[in-house]
Design a protein around this motif. Sequence first.
Motif, PDB file in Angstrom:
ATOM      1  N   PHE A 163       0.833  -1.206   0.000  1.00 15.44           N
ATOM      2  CA  PHE A 163       0.000   0.000   0.000  1.00 15.44           C
ATOM      3  C   PHE A 163       0.870   1.260   0.000  1.00 15.44           C
ATOM      4  CE2 PHE A 163      -3.641  -2.607   1.755  1.00 15.44           C
ATOM      5  CZ  PHE A 163      -4.478  -2.379   0.669  1.00 15.44           C
ATOM      6  N   TRP A 164       1.941   1.254   0.798  1.00 14.57           N
ATOM      7  CA  TRP A 164       2.854   2.401   0.785  1.00 14.57           C
ATOM      8  C   TRP A 164       3.490   2.574  -0.599  1.00 14.57           C
ATOM      9  CZ3 TRP A 164       2.776   6.147   4.102  1.00 14.57           C
ATOM     10  CH2 TRP A 164       2.445   5.927   5.450  1.00 14.57           C
ATOM     11  N   MET A 165       3.861   1.461  -1.194  1.00 15.20           N
ATOM     12  CA  MET A 165       4.454   1.516  -2.531  1.00 15.20           C
ATOM     13  C   MET A 165       3.452   2.070  -3.540  1.00 15.20           C
ATOM     14  SD  MET A 165       6.215  -1.592  -4.673  1.00 15.20           S
ATOM     15  CE  MET A 165       6.835  -1.337  -6.333  1.00 15.20           C
ATOM     16  N   THR A 166       2.179   1.726  -3.360  1.00 21.16           N
ATOM     17  CA  THR A 166       1.130   2.237  -4.241  1.00 21.16           C
ATOM     18  C   THR A 166       1.034   3.757  -4.156  1.00 21.16           C
ATOM     19  OG1 THR A 166      -0.123   0.170  -4.026  1.00 21.16           O
ATOM     20  CG2 THR A 166      -1.337   2.112  -4.747  1.00 21.16           C
ATOM     21  N   ALA A 167       1.178   4.289  -2.939  1.00 22.67           N
ATOM     22  CA  ALA A 167       1.171   5.745  -2.779  1.00 22.67           C
ATOM     23  C   ALA A 167       2.347   6.372  -3.526  1.00 22.67           C
ATOM     24  CB  ALA A 167       1.223   6.108  -1.299  1.00 22.67           C
ATOM     25  N   VAL A 168       3.496   5.717  -3.484  1.00 25.53           N
ATOM     26  CA  VAL A 168       4.671   6.214  -4.213  1.00 25.53           C
ATOM     27  C   VAL A 168       4.420   6.180  -5.725  1.00 25.53           C
ATOM     28  CG1 VAL A 168       7.110   5.776  -4.727  1.00 25.53           C
ATOM     29  CG2 VAL A 168       6.262   5.556  -2.375  1.00 25.53           C
ATOM     30  N   LEU A 169       3.754   5.120  -6.200  1.00 23.17           N
ATOM     31  CA  LEU A 169       3.438   5.038  -7.623  1.00 23.17           C
ATOM     32  C   LEU A 169       2.512   6.173  -8.052  1.00 23.17           C
ATOM     33  CD1 LEU A 169       2.864   1.177  -8.085  1.00 23.17           C
ATOM     34  CD2 LEU A 169       4.853   2.529  -8.781  1.00 23.17           C
ATOM     35  N   ALA A 170       1.565   6.538  -7.175  1.00 18.15           N
ATOM     36  CA  ALA A 170       0.678   7.666  -7.477  1.00 18.15           C
ATOM     37  C   ALA A 170       1.482   8.959  -7.601  1.00 18.15           C
ATOM     38  CB  ALA A 170      -0.397   7.805  -6.394  1.00 18.15           C
ATOM     39  N   ALA A 171       2.444   9.149  -6.689  1.00 15.17           N
ATOM     40  CA  ALA A 171       3.299  10.337  -6.758  1.00 15.17           C
ATOM     41  C   ALA A 171       4.119  10.326  -8.047  1.00 15.17           C
ATOM     42  CB  ALA A 171       4.215  10.388  -5.540  1.00 15.17           C
ATOM     43  N   ALA A 172       4.598   9.142  -8.450  1.00 16.21           N
ATOM     44  CA  ALA A 172       5.344   9.036  -9.708  1.00 16.21           C
ATOM     45  C   ALA A 172       4.454   9.399 -10.887  1.00 16.21           C
ATOM     46  CB  ALA A 172       5.888   7.624  -9.871  1.00 16.21           C
ATOM     47  N   GLY A 173       3.179   9.022 -10.794  1.00 19.44           N
ATOM     48  CA  GLY A 173       2.236   9.369 -11.851  1.00 19.44           C
ATOM     49  C   GLY A 173       2.077  10.874 -11.988  1.00 19.44           C
ATOM     50  N   ILE A 174       2.021  11.587 -10.853  1.00 19.18           N
ATOM     51  CA  ILE A 174       1.910  13.050 -10.891  1.00 19.18           C
ATOM     52  C   ILE A 174       3.167  13.657 -11.523  1.00 19.18           C
ATOM     53  CG2 ILE A 174       1.757  15.130  -9.471  1.00 19.18           C
ATOM     54  CD1 ILE A 174       0.064  13.516  -7.490  1.00 19.18           C
ATOM     55  N   ALA A 175       4.326  13.109 -11.173  1.00 19.89           N
ATOM     56  CA  ALA A 175       5.578  13.612 -11.752  1.00 19.89           C
ATOM     57  C   ALA A 175       5.586  13.424 -13.272  1.00 19.89           C
ATOM     58  CB  ALA A 175       6.765  12.896 -11.116  1.00 19.89           C
ATOM     59  N   ILE A 176       5.158  12.255 -13.737  1.00 22.52           N
ATOM     60  CA  ILE A 176       5.109  11.999 -15.179  1.00 22.52           C
ATOM     61  C   ILE A 176       4.140  12.967 -15.850  1.00 22.52           C
ATOM     62  CG2 ILE A 176       4.394  10.321 -16.928  1.00 22.52           C
ATOM     63  CD1 ILE A 176       5.370   8.107 -15.035  1.00 22.52           C
ATOM     64  N   LEU A 177       3.007  13.223 -15.187  1.00 22.66           N
ATOM     65  CA  LEU A 177       1.982  14.103 -15.750  1.00 22.66           C
ATOM     66  C   LEU A 177       2.549  15.483 -16.080  1.00 22.66           C
ATOM     67  CD1 LEU A 177      -1.066  14.479 -16.406  1.00 22.66           C
ATOM     68  CD2 LEU A 177      -1.356  15.267 -14.040  1.00 22.66           C
ATOM     69  N   TYR A 178       3.380  16.021 -15.183  1.00 24.69           N
ATOM     70  CA  TYR A 178       3.878  17.381 -15.385  1.00 24.69           C
ATOM     71  C   TYR A 178       5.233  17.438 -16.080  1.00 24.69           C
ATOM     72  CZ  TYR A 178      -0.054  19.111 -12.727  1.00 24.69           C
ATOM     73  OH  TYR A 178      -1.320  19.407 -12.325  1.00 24.69           O
ATOM     74  N   LEU A 179       5.997  16.345 -16.012  1.00 29.64           N
ATOM     75  CA  LEU A 179       7.317  16.357 -16.634  1.00 29.64           C
ATOM     76  C   LEU A 179       7.308  15.827 -18.070  1.00 29.64           C
ATOM     77  CD1 LEU A 179       9.525  15.100 -13.656  1.00 29.64           C
ATOM     78  CD2 LEU A 179       9.269  17.454 -14.484  1.00 29.64           C
ATOM     79  N   LEU A 180       6.425  14.891 -18.360  1.00 25.10           N
ATOM     80  CA  LEU A 180       6.449  14.217 -19.651  1.00 25.10           C
ATOM     81  C   LEU A 180       5.223  14.452 -20.516  1.00 25.10           C
ATOM     82  CD1 LEU A 180       8.017  10.753 -18.683  1.00 25.10           C
ATOM     83  CD2 LEU A 180       9.161  12.785 -19.578  1.00 25.10           C
ATOM     84  N   VAL A 181       4.055  14.600 -19.895  1.00 31.04           N
ATOM     85  CA  VAL A 181       2.833  14.761 -20.693  1.00 31.04           C
ATOM     86  C   VAL A 181       2.751  16.200 -21.195  1.00 31.04           C
ATOM     87  CG1 VAL A 181       0.316  14.646 -20.711  1.00 31.04           C
ATOM     88  CG2 VAL A 181       1.635  12.982 -19.369  1.00 31.04           C
ATOM     89  N   PRO A 182       2.685  16.411 -22.511  1.00 34.72           N
ATOM     90  CA  PRO A 182       2.622  17.787 -23.023  1.00 34.72           C
ATOM     91  C   PRO A 182       1.275  18.441 -22.692  1.00 34.72           C
ATOM     92  CG  PRO A 182       3.162  16.187 -24.766  1.00 34.72           C
ATOM     93  CD  PRO A 182       2.702  15.411 -23.580  1.00 34.72           C
TER      94      PRO A 182
END
Length: 453
Positions: A163-182
């Motif tokens: 579950f903790w790892m899942t929270a980290v994956l969500a944070a990684a998703g936010i990072a991808i959203l702003y760093l990689l998604v145009p």
Amino acid sequence: MNSFERRSVFSLAGIYGLRMLGLFMILPVFSLYAEGLEGVTPMLIGLALGVYGLTMAIFQIPFGMLSDRFGRKPIITLGLLLFAIGSVIAAMSDSIWGVIIGRAIQGSGAIAAAMMALMADLTKEEERTKAMAIMGVSIGMSFTLALMIGPLLNAGIGVDGIFWMTAVLAAAGIAILYLLVPDPLHLNFHREVETVPAQLKQIFFDAQLFRLDVGILIQHGIMMAMFSALPFVLRDKLGLPTDEHAWFYLPVLMLSVLGMAPLVMIAEKKQKMKQVFIGSILLMMVSEVMLGTDQRSLIAVGIGLLLFFIAFNVLEASLPSLISRMAPVESKGTAMGVYSTSQFLGAFVGGAGGGWLSGEFGIQAVFYACAIAALGWLLLSLGMKVPAYLSSFMMQVNVADEAEADQLAEKIKQLDGVHEAKVILEDGVAYLKVDKKKFDQQQLMALVGGGSN
């Protein structure tokens, strides 16, 4: 696709894949972990597994509407934050009700509609189907990977660690959203469709689409119910330690992909979609009977699970394709929304129902109930019409008003090979479903002129 679209599609698919990986990783291990939680009952275990589907179904449309008003990225960010918060709550909970609340909050971050809308904003119409297919592949890969690594992670960090790892994956998703998604180069919003209630009515009362919506509900219900019981079979009936479950799933899943491939090829290349579809439902029913009948043999359980995953993979690939083929061209988005909601509701019903059946009637009853559900689906699907093998076609047109658009659509429908046609005045585009073997593009050009895709 151009480089802008490839970057958009693969980064968005990565975000969605990470999110689904977090949801699925607990499937093969949660039932065993939950035994140690305060206030646990078999039904509450099933509810904890499936409740995310209920909240996801409830909030999917509101999140899509909010993304229209406030923008895609802020709403997707909100959804991922809710997913992370729910994961943290579940990780810190010592009671089953705490986990249920956490899972419900996870599902309330229902970003599917906003993600699909952003995908549409970032891709051309003619690349849309390909983009959605890549998104679907990311979900399938997440599911397969989750079943393999879930038990391994459980052995190392436990379910609370997952579950903790899942929270980290969500944070990684936010990072991808702003760093990689145009950001979209332009807002690709279309008119607010005034006939949404009429479209919903059309979709709900379409017998062919109804069969498919019920089908995805039953399929995901069976999957969630089965995983409320299967870990107990592996541990208690077969004596397989929890940290070794991954090595049981791994060969089964790999062989299922090999078994799935020729069936999908037969369905598409040989145009035997209905036969393969019906056969896969029958295979799923047989697999559930096997899993319910012989739970003392590792080989028997392995074969039963292999048959299930072959059927599941074929149906998971076929159902969206059938929806897109059978849905009216002007209501395809509405049809996919109803389909997705049915899928999420199936996860909830299957999880809660499987837990209740296990507690009241024992583990075997779960598999037999799944077999009965598959039988009902089989009988319902016998009346399914074989969909025409059509291709999507788009053409720029010039029309002055709605009346002229409707008249042009009717004229286009009279052309050889055209099964459906819809002219959107605001976009200046005609959307068609055509039989490539009969369709003559020159006839269309002669009728309307302009460019095509």
